[in-house]
Design a protein around this motif. Sequence first.
Motif, mmCIF file in Angstrom:
data_model
loop_
_atom_site.group_PDB
_atom_site.id
_atom_site.type_symbol
_atom_site.label_atom_id
_atom_site.label_comp_id
_atom_site.label_asym_id
_atom_site.label_seq_id
_atom_site.Cartn_x
_atom_site.Cartn_y
_atom_site.Cartn_z
ATOM 1 N N THR A 418 48.546 41.673 48.346
ATOM 2 C CA THR A 418 49.555 42.381 47.408
ATOM 3 C C THR A 418 49.397 42.296 45.791
ATOM 4 O O THR A 418 49.888 43.224 44.827
ATOM 5 C CB THR A 418 50.972 42.595 47.654
ATOM 6 N N GLU A 419 49.056 40.971 45.525
ATOM 7 C CA GLU A 419 48.719 40.450 44.400
ATOM 8 C C GLU A 419 47.246 40.776 43.832
ATOM 9 O O GLU A 419 47.140 40.936 42.641
ATOM 10 C CB GLU A 419 48.876 38.828 44.045
ATOM 11 N N MET A 420 46.433 40.965 44.374
ATOM 12 C CA MET A 420 45.076 41.064 44.389
ATOM 13 C C MET A 420 44.590 42.376 44.023
ATOM 14 O O MET A 420 43.584 42.834 43.448
ATOM 15 C CB MET A 420 44.286 40.179 45.091
ATOM 16 N N ILE A 421 45.491 43.395 44.704
ATOM 17 C CA ILE A 421 44.928 44.643 44.646
ATOM 18 C C ILE A 421 44.878 45.336 43.254
ATOM 19 O O ILE A 421 43.989 46.110 42.998
ATOM 20 C CB ILE A 421 45.787 45.618 45.561
ATOM 21 N N GLN A 422 45.730 44.843 42.390
ATOM 22 C CA GLN A 422 45.901 45.316 40.905
ATOM 23 C C GLN A 422 44.129 45.110 40.332
ATOM 24 O O GLN A 422 43.615 45.874 39.388
ATOM 25 C CB GLN A 422 46.897 44.605 39.971
ATOM 26 N N GLY A 423 43.550 44.350 40.629
ATOM 27 C CA GLY A 423 42.183 44.181 40.112
ATOM 28 C C GLY A 423 41.129 45.188 40.575
ATOM 29 O O GLY A 423 40.447 45.818 39.565
ATOM 30 N N TYR A 424 41.413 45.759 41.648
ATOM 31 C CA TYR A 424 40.568 47.077 42.134
ATOM 32 C C TYR A 424 41.203 48.347 41.410
ATOM 33 O O TYR A 424 40.794 49.173 41.208
ATOM 34 C CB TYR A 424 40.600 47.460 43.609
ATOM 35 N N THR A 425 42.669 48.366 41.135
ATOM 36 C CA THR A 425 43.361 49.305 40.462
ATOM 37 C C THR A 425 42.982 49.380 39.136
ATOM 38 O O THR A 425 42.725 50.639 38.657
ATOM 39 C CB THR A 425 44.862 49.099 40.501
ATOM 40 N N ILE A 426 42.805 48.413 38.452
ATOM 41 C CA ILE A 426 42.463 48.360 36.919
ATOM 42 C C ILE A 426 40.847 49.041 36.983
ATOM 43 O O ILE A 426 40.545 49.924 36.334
ATOM 44 C CB ILE A 426 42.452 46.978 36.422
ATOM 45 N N ALA A 427 40.152 48.627 37.876
ATOM 46 C CA ALA A 427 38.486 49.129 38.027
ATOM 47 C C ALA A 427 38.592 50.542 38.171
ATOM 48 O O ALA A 427 37.986 51.228 37.755
ATOM 49 C CB ALA A 427 37.965 48.417 39.102
ATOM 50 N N LYS A 428 39.462 51.045 38.995
ATOM 51 C CA LYS A 428 39.531 52.775 39.214
ATOM 52 C C LYS A 428 40.040 53.301 38.080
ATOM 53 O O LYS A 428 39.498 54.434 37.808
ATOM 54 C CB LYS A 428 40.565 52.943 40.523
ATOM 55 N N THR A 429 40.994 52.570 37.324
ATOM 56 C CA THR A 429 41.646 53.398 36.310
ATOM 57 C C THR A 429 40.611 53.327 35.069
ATOM 58 O O THR A 429 40.331 54.346 34.272
ATOM 59 C CB THR A 429 42.985 52.666 35.658
ATOM 60 N N MET A 430 39.750 52.340 35.080
ATOM 61 C CA MET A 430 38.541 52.472 33.856
ATOM 62 C C MET A 430 37.318 53.058 34.483
ATOM 63 O O MET A 430 36.155 52.962 33.817
ATOM 64 C CB MET A 430 38.465 50.851 33.634
ATOM 65 N N GLU A 431 37.354 53.501 35.544
ATOM 66 C CA GLU A 431 36.378 54.397 36.079
ATOM 67 C C GLU A 431 35.003 53.254 36.256
ATOM 68 O O GLU A 431 33.860 53.864 35.930
ATOM 69 C CB GLU A 431 36.077 55.545 35.483
ATOM 70 N N THR A 432 35.487 52.082 36.694
ATOM 71 C CA THR A 432 34.321 51.096 36.895
ATOM 72 C C THR A 432 33.471 51.362 38.000
ATOM 73 O O THR A 432 33.819 52.013 39.138
ATOM 74 C CB THR A 432 34.884 49.795 37.174
ATOM 75 N N THR A 433 32.128 51.125 37.806
ATOM 76 C CA THR A 433 30.992 51.160 39.059
ATOM 77 C C THR A 433 30.783 50.071 39.727
ATOM 78 O O THR A 433 31.213 48.760 39.061
ATOM 79 C CB THR A 433 29.885 52.132 38.447
ATOM 80 N N GLU A 434 29.976 49.955 40.627
ATOM 81 C CA GLU A 434 29.738 48.642 41.433
ATOM 82 C C GLU A 434 29.092 47.835 40.443
ATOM 83 O O GLU A 434 28.856 46.668 40.712
ATOM 84 C CB GLU A 434 28.989 49.175 42.598
ATOM 85 N N VAL A 435 28.424 48.323 39.473
ATOM 86 C CA VAL A 435 27.292 47.538 38.586
ATOM 87 C C VAL A 435 28.515 46.475 37.898
ATOM 88 O O VAL A 435 28.100 45.245 37.865
ATOM 89 C CB VAL A 435 26.623 48.373 37.425
ATOM 90 N N GLU A 436 29.316 46.970 37.154
ATOM 91 C CA GLU A 436 30.427 46.056 36.283
ATOM 92 C C GLU A 436 30.972 45.283 37.483
ATOM 93 O O GLU A 436 31.320 44.078 37.043
ATOM 94 C CB GLU A 436 31.405 46.882 35.689
ATOM 95 N N LEU A 437 31.465 45.659 38.650
ATOM 96 C CA LEU A 437 32.013 44.724 39.548
ATOM 97 C C LEU A 437 31.198 43.896 40.128
ATOM 98 O O LEU A 437 31.810 42.531 40.171
ATOM 99 C CB LEU A 437 32.591 45.648 40.708
ATOM 100 N N MET A 438 29.944 44.146 40.387
ATOM 101 C CA MET A 438 29.252 42.989 40.497
ATOM 102 C C MET A 438 28.772 41.982 39.691
ATOM 103 O O MET A 438 28.519 40.718 39.664
ATOM 104 C CB MET A 438 27.644 43.480 41.303
#
Length: 465
Positions: A418-438
């Motif tokens: 529940t503390e970590m999910i915000q990382g993915y939430t930020i990524a979605k909000t910024m429309e991040t792709t797999e490239v930036e995440l990797m």
Amino acid sequence: MAEQSFDVVVLGGGPGGYVAAIRAAQLGMKTAVVERENLGGICLNWGCIPTKALLRSSEINHLLHTLDAYGFAADNIRFDIGKIVKRSRAVANQLSGGVKHLMRKNKVTVFDGHGKLAGKGRVAVAKDGKPVADLAAKHVILATGARARVLPGIEPDGKLVWTYREAMVPDIMPKRLIVIGSGAIGAEFASFYLNLGAEVTLVEVLDRILPVEDAEISAFVRKAFEKQKMRILTGAKIQGLRKGANEVTAVIEAGGKVQEITADRVISAVGIVGNVEDIGLEGTAVKVERTHVVTDPYGRTGEPGVYAIGDLTGPPWLAHKASHEGVICIEAIAGMHPHVMDVTNIPGCTYCRPQVASVGLTEEAAKKAGHAVKIGRFPFIGNGKAIAMGEPEGMIKTVFDAKTGELLGAHMAGPEVTEMIQGYTIAKTMETTEVELMETVFPHPTISEAMHEAVLDAYGRVIHI
């Protein structure tokens, strides 16, 4: 009684209402909040916050009974349910007092009473049936929240059949418990009482527990619950309850068979309904569907000058969604043209053991929406920090659009997700792709490294499994 004028009057001081009031005050609007119970609303007083305090106590009880794995020993481990409840209530009271301070700091006027629309641009406030204030406002925001749904045959009675309220302040520590409904509320209470030693049966009418979560996560949590000795019945219907002096028997149909289960208490957690009654909607153009007020993306109802936010407007019924809606609504009133909220970017968290967190589309929903998907998974057994913590049971699942690399969803179960999910939430909000995440560097050793690995796995690059 002299009429008092405001720019904005908010009915309800929960996480939607009080946040909207603060934002209005920040923008220079003369603002009032009408609250009939406690500032902070259900979330702060009878929901999100006090239940987390309860769950923390149950987690400690679990740890105390697994001390040997960490090299410790203790005798005569016991707990006092009264003290556990007292601490939970103290936490809620402290934070409710904090909201009062925020109202004073932001010069928001608070009226103690029940508010209702009383004509165009007017709100009547009463306490114990007696008028206490007559308010005029250019803008009225309805933030009256929701309450527990009641189903025929399992009506709560405050003694044998509990809602979330009674479950938070139990008169006894039940040895046997039936929880009806396996959404976030049901799962959390089932987990709380199970980890305090109760024999728990979790009953769900749908074919799996935590039905809004990804199917793999639901299956993972069910396996974890059953390993903890929780009894789970899915595809199950309550045919009726028989009450005794201090116990209740549930007649349950599941898998084509009818069985009876007797428990000390039953918790009904079968959803919520909006508080649309007695707030003056009659004679207005406010539209109500299935107990919830219909709005546009900025909180506007069909009645000019009347808005609605939070649980009153329907799912997802989450405090953080309500708060964000309050800000959007006020900024729209101020002519600031805020971005509308994308509900697929709203994370959901369930604080059972194991914790559950998610954001965006499930694999099934993504496919139904027409996406070709790439799926990544990573188990916590491959994560060094999780093993060192003694918490290796967990998993993370990522869902990507196969053509564009867009992160469509992320789903997690395990310690502190529940503390970590915000990382993915930020990524979605910024429309991040797999490239930036990797390319993102995750610190070692942390459980969050599993988030990176779940992305890598979707593209055939996972390292540690």
